[in-house]
Design a protein around this motif. Structure first.
Motif, PDB file in Angstrom:
ATOM      1  N   ALA A   1       0.834  -1.211   0.000  1.00 43.29           N
ATOM      2  CA  ALA A   1       0.000   0.000   0.000  1.00 43.29           C
ATOM      3  C   ALA A   1       0.862   1.252   0.000  1.00 43.29           C
ATOM      4  O   ALA A   1       0.578   2.226  -0.705  1.00 43.29           O
ATOM      5  CB  ALA A   1      -0.933  -0.018   1.210  1.00 43.29           C
TER       6      ALA A   1
ATOM      7  N   THR B   1       2.549   1.485  -3.525  1.00 40.61           N
ATOM      8  CA  THR B   1       1.626   1.877  -4.601  1.00 40.61           C
ATOM      9  C   THR B   1       1.138   3.308  -4.396  1.00 40.61           C
ATOM     10  O   THR B   1       0.876   4.017  -5.382  1.00 40.61           O
ATOM     11  CB  THR B   1       0.424   0.908  -4.685  1.00 40.61           C
ATOM     12  N   ALA B   2       1.019   3.750  -3.141  1.00 37.77           N
ATOM     13  CA  ALA B   2       0.648   5.148  -2.889  1.00 37.77           C
ATOM     14  C   ALA B   2       1.727   6.074  -3.460  1.00 37.77           C
ATOM     15  O   ALA B   2       1.413   7.107  -4.070  1.00 37.77           O
ATOM     16  CB  ALA B   2       0.474   5.389  -1.392  1.00 37.77           C
TER      17      ALA B   2
ATOM     18  N   GLY C   1       3.639   5.149  -5.856  1.00 38.36           N
ATOM     19  CA  GLY C   1       3.565   4.935  -7.299  1.00 38.36           C
ATOM     20  C   GLY C   1       2.547   5.842  -7.969  1.00 38.36           C
ATOM     21  O   GLY C   1       2.741   6.251  -9.124  1.00 38.36           O
ATOM     22  N   THR C   2       1.452   6.138  -7.270  1.00 36.45           N
ATOM     23  CA  THR C   2       0.434   7.020  -7.864  1.00 36.45           C
ATOM     24  C   THR C   2       1.007   8.413  -8.138  1.00 36.45           C
ATOM     25  O   THR C   2       0.526   9.118  -9.029  1.00 36.45           O
ATOM     26  CB  THR C   2      -0.801   7.142  -6.940  1.00 36.45           C
TER      27      THR C   2
ATOM     28  N   LEU D   1       0.904   5.776 -11.495  1.00 33.86           N
ATOM     29  CA  LEU D   1       0.251   4.464 -11.331  1.00 33.86           C
ATOM     30  C   LEU D   1      -1.244   4.683 -11.091  1.00 33.86           C
ATOM     31  O   LEU D   1      -1.634   5.493 -10.242  1.00 33.86           O
ATOM     32  CB  LEU D   1       0.878   3.717 -10.141  1.00 33.86           C
TER      33      LEU D   1
ATOM     34  N   ALA E   1      -5.172   4.048  -9.936  1.00 34.02           N
ATOM     35  CA  ALA E   1      -5.762   3.577  -8.673  1.00 34.02           C
ATOM     36  C   ALA E   1      -6.184   2.109  -8.773  1.00 34.02           C
ATOM     37  O   ALA E   1      -5.976   1.329  -7.836  1.00 34.02           O
ATOM     38  CB  ALA E   1      -6.950   4.444  -8.312  1.00 34.02           C
TER      39      ALA E   1
ATOM     40  N   SER F   1      -3.270  -0.063  -8.435  1.00 42.65           N
ATOM     41  CA  SER F   1      -2.796  -0.088  -7.055  1.00 42.65           C
ATOM     42  C   SER F   1      -3.588  -1.091  -6.224  1.00 42.65           C
ATOM     43  O   SER F   1      -3.020  -1.889  -5.471  1.00 42.65           O
ATOM     44  CB  SER F   1      -2.947   1.297  -6.410  1.00 42.65           C
TER      45      SER F   1
END
Lengths: 142, 65
Positions: A103, A106-107, A109-110, A114, A116, A119
């Motif tokens: 998490a 990926t947060a 990564g956004t 990236l 949602a 993610s």
């Protein structure tokens, strides 16, 4: 063989069939909603994920009724003993930690583009795979 | 914690699977207990001891180094 024992096999087969059918209906409804919303890739993911998931669970449930039952099969069939349940709890704890790490990553990564949906998929599959791998390793090692 | 489950089982000529069936656990769990990889819960430790007609202290020893 007692009457109760002789009836248990058909009953559990019926439960497996009802469970698999219910899962298939739920997946079909969710996929229809996703298709109606115009998200085809999400709907296809539900169909494939649901099919593979249901097939895996049914296979493990059938395996659990044989003398070749593995710890994974007994766990899915709610027939695991105390050691296997303890190792499953530990595997879920491992999954929780790896999902938390996923998490966070990926947060971040956004921030670099990236999406949602990607993610969420990464976090979900990280949890599923890490739990399965952690359990498979610990049940054979410990 | 060390235990004498393997000795007691072999004394009775039982396989790990047979002992597991008698106690309601898997063969792998019996193996893990015998090799000291898994410490059973108190109810299972009592069940093992009763099965072999021993006290729990005779089967399990947490003082041994």
């Amino acid at each position: 063989m007692t009457k109760q024992a002789s009836q248990s096999a058909p009953r559990s087969a019926l439960r497996i069939a009802v469970g698999a059918g219910s899962g298939a209906v739920a997946a079909a409804v969710l996929a229809s909603i996703a298709w109606a919303a115009g998200n085809d890739s999400f709907a296809n993911g539900i169909v494939w994920g649901g099919t593979i998931g249901i097939a895996a669970v049914v296979t493990l449930l059938m395996l659990a009724r044989t003398r070749f039952a593995t710890a994974e099969a007994r766990l899915v069939a709610h027939a695991a003993d105390e050691r296997e349940r303890r190792l499953a709890t530990r595997a879920l704890a491992v999954a929780a930690v790896t999902m938390y790490a996923a998490a966070v990553l990926t947060a971040m990564g956004t921030l670099f583009g990236l999406e949602a949906e990607a993610s969420l998929a990464i976090i979900m599959f990280t949890g599923l795979i890490s739990a399965a791998v952690a359990f498979a390793i610990s049940v054979r090692r410990d | 914690m060390i235990n004498s489950v393997r000795d007691l089982r072999e004394l009775r000529g039982l396989s790990q699977a047979a002992l597991g069936d008698a106690l309601g656990v898997s063969r792998q769990t019996i193996n893990s207990i015998e090799t000291g990889k898994y410490d059973p819960s108190l109810p299972l430790a009592f069940a093992i001891s009763r099965y072999f007609d021993r006290t729990i202290e005779e089967v399990f020893d947490d003082q041994a180094s």
